[in-house]
Design a protein around this motif. Sequence first.
Motif, short mmCIF file in Angstrom:
data_model
loop_
_atom_site.label_atom_id
_atom_site.label_comp_id
_atom_site.label_asym_id
_atom_site.label_seq_id
_atom_site.Cartn_x
_atom_site.Cartn_y
_atom_site.Cartn_z
N MET A 1 50.00 38.67 51.00
CA MET A 1 49.47 37.93 49.69
C MET A 1 48.11 37.27 49.54
SD MET A 1 52.86 36.84 47.72
CE MET A 1 52.23 35.64 46.81
N HIS A 2 47.52 37.65 50.64
CA HIS A 2 46.13 36.92 50.94
C HIS A 2 45.07 37.42 50.16
CE1 HIS A 2 47.98 33.78 52.82
NE2 HIS A 2 48.45 34.90 54.29
N ALA A 3 45.51 38.41 49.63
CA ALA A 3 43.75 39.30 48.88
C ALA A 3 44.10 38.85 47.77
CB ALA A 3 45.00 40.96 48.69
N LEU A 4 44.57 38.70 46.76
CA LEU A 4 44.08 38.73 45.83
C LEU A 4 44.87 36.77 46.04
CD1 LEU A 4 45.97 40.34 43.20
CD2 LEU A 4 43.80 40.28 43.87
N SER A 5 43.69 35.43 44.88
CA SER A 5 43.75 33.95 44.72
C SER A 5 45.09 33.64 43.56
CB SER A 5 41.83 33.65 44.04
OG SER A 5 42.18 34.13 42.62
N ILE A 6 45.66 32.58 43.42
CA ILE A 6 46.77 32.39 42.65
C ILE A 6 46.02 32.16 41.37
CG2 ILE A 6 48.52 30.10 41.73
CD1 ILE A 6 48.66 31.51 45.29
N PRO A 7 44.74 31.64 40.93
CA PRO A 7 44.84 32.57 39.85
C PRO A 7 45.18 33.87 39.12
CG PRO A 7 43.30 30.48 40.43
CD PRO A 7 44.30 30.87 41.49
N TRP A 9 47.01 35.76 40.95
CA TRP A 9 48.28 37.07 40.56
C TRP A 9 48.86 36.34 39.24
CZ3 TRP A 9 50.66 40.49 42.90
CH2 TRP A 9 49.82 40.56 44.08
N ILE A 10 48.70 35.02 38.85
CA ILE A 10 49.09 34.35 37.40
C ILE A 10 48.38 35.53 36.42
CG2 ILE A 10 49.23 32.41 35.47
CD1 ILE A 10 48.54 30.36 38.16
N ILE A 11 46.65 36.57 36.77
CA ILE A 11 46.94 37.68 35.70
C ILE A 11 47.39 38.74 35.49
CG2 ILE A 11 44.79 38.48 34.69
CD1 ILE A 11 44.77 35.62 33.62
N HIS A 12 47.15 38.61 36.83
CA HIS A 12 48.00 40.18 37.49
C HIS A 12 49.51 40.65 36.91
CE1 HIS A 12 44.80 41.12 39.12
NE2 HIS A 12 45.20 42.42 39.87
N VAL A 13 50.51 39.03 37.82
CA VAL A 13 51.90 38.74 36.12
C VAL A 13 52.34 38.99 35.18
CG1 VAL A 13 54.06 37.98 37.43
CG2 VAL A 13 52.63 38.40 39.06
N ALA A 55 49.50 48.32 40.95
CA ALA A 55 48.81 47.81 41.78
C ALA A 55 48.99 46.45 42.43
CB ALA A 55 47.44 47.25 40.86
N CYS A 56 49.37 45.83 41.97
CA CYS A 56 50.45 44.11 42.05
C CYS A 56 51.56 44.34 43.33
CB CYS A 56 51.58 43.83 41.20
SG CYS A 56 50.74 43.31 39.60
N THR A 57 51.58 45.58 43.39
CA THR A 57 52.65 46.02 45.02
C THR A 57 51.53 46.45 46.38
OG1 THR A 57 54.35 47.34 43.71
CG2 THR A 57 54.21 47.51 46.07
N TRP A 58 50.16 47.07 45.06
CA TRP A 58 49.26 47.41 46.84
C TRP A 58 49.33 45.87 47.21
CZ3 TRP A 58 44.01 48.54 46.80
CH2 TRP A 58 43.64 48.98 47.77
N LEU A 67 50.47 51.80 52.93
CA LEU A 67 50.26 51.82 51.27
C LEU A 67 49.15 52.03 49.80
CD1 LEU A 67 52.44 48.58 50.04
CD2 LEU A 67 53.00 51.06 50.90
N GLU A 68 47.91 53.15 51.13
CA GLU A 68 47.37 53.75 49.69
C GLU A 68 47.01 54.00 48.86
OE1 GLU A 68 42.49 55.45 51.52
OE2 GLU A 68 43.39 53.13 52.56
N TRP A 69 48.87 55.80 49.66
CA TRP A 69 48.55 56.15 47.96
C TRP A 69 49.12 55.84 47.28
CZ3 TRP A 69 53.53 56.00 45.84
CH2 TRP A 69 54.95 54.92 46.77
N LEU A 70 49.24 54.65 46.60
CA LEU A 70 49.66 53.94 45.97
C LEU A 70 48.45 54.11 44.70
CD1 LEU A 70 51.53 50.23 47.05
CD2 LEU A 70 52.32 52.24 45.17
N VAL A 71 47.00 53.76 45.16
CA VAL A 71 45.82 53.75 44.82
C VAL A 71 46.14 55.26 43.73
CG1 VAL A 71 42.96 53.68 44.79
CG2 VAL A 71 44.72 52.25 46.95
N ILE A 72 45.83 55.83 44.32
CA ILE A 72 45.77 57.18 43.54
C ILE A 72 46.78 57.56 42.98
CG2 ILE A 72 46.04 59.93 44.48
CD1 ILE A 72 44.02 58.59 45.54
#
Length: 106
Positions: A1-7, A9-13, A55-58, A67-72
Amino acid sequence: MHALSIPTWIIHVSSVIEWIAAIWLIWEYGEITGNRSWWTLSLAMLPALVSAMCACTWHFFDNAEFLEWLVILQASMTLLGNFTLLVASWWIWRASKSFDENTSQL
């Protein structure tokens, strides 16, 4: 979960939640107005929702290689979603055009 910052994540969710709310509101609008062509728009929005969830799951799993197949899948759902939104927009335009023709004859 460190791939994105908290802000980020807030935007994504919040974007996913907003998209779900928009789908529901458009469906309700179709029910209230009795114009079922709006239902096509809400259904056409589903591939884009799947894309966002991919995108959120990846990102949740730190962009794991297994999980790279999620990008496809995300890219495919984005393409499909753009096409379904185009078709739904045309469907609404066509329905409103026939509605205008019917009301002008009254």
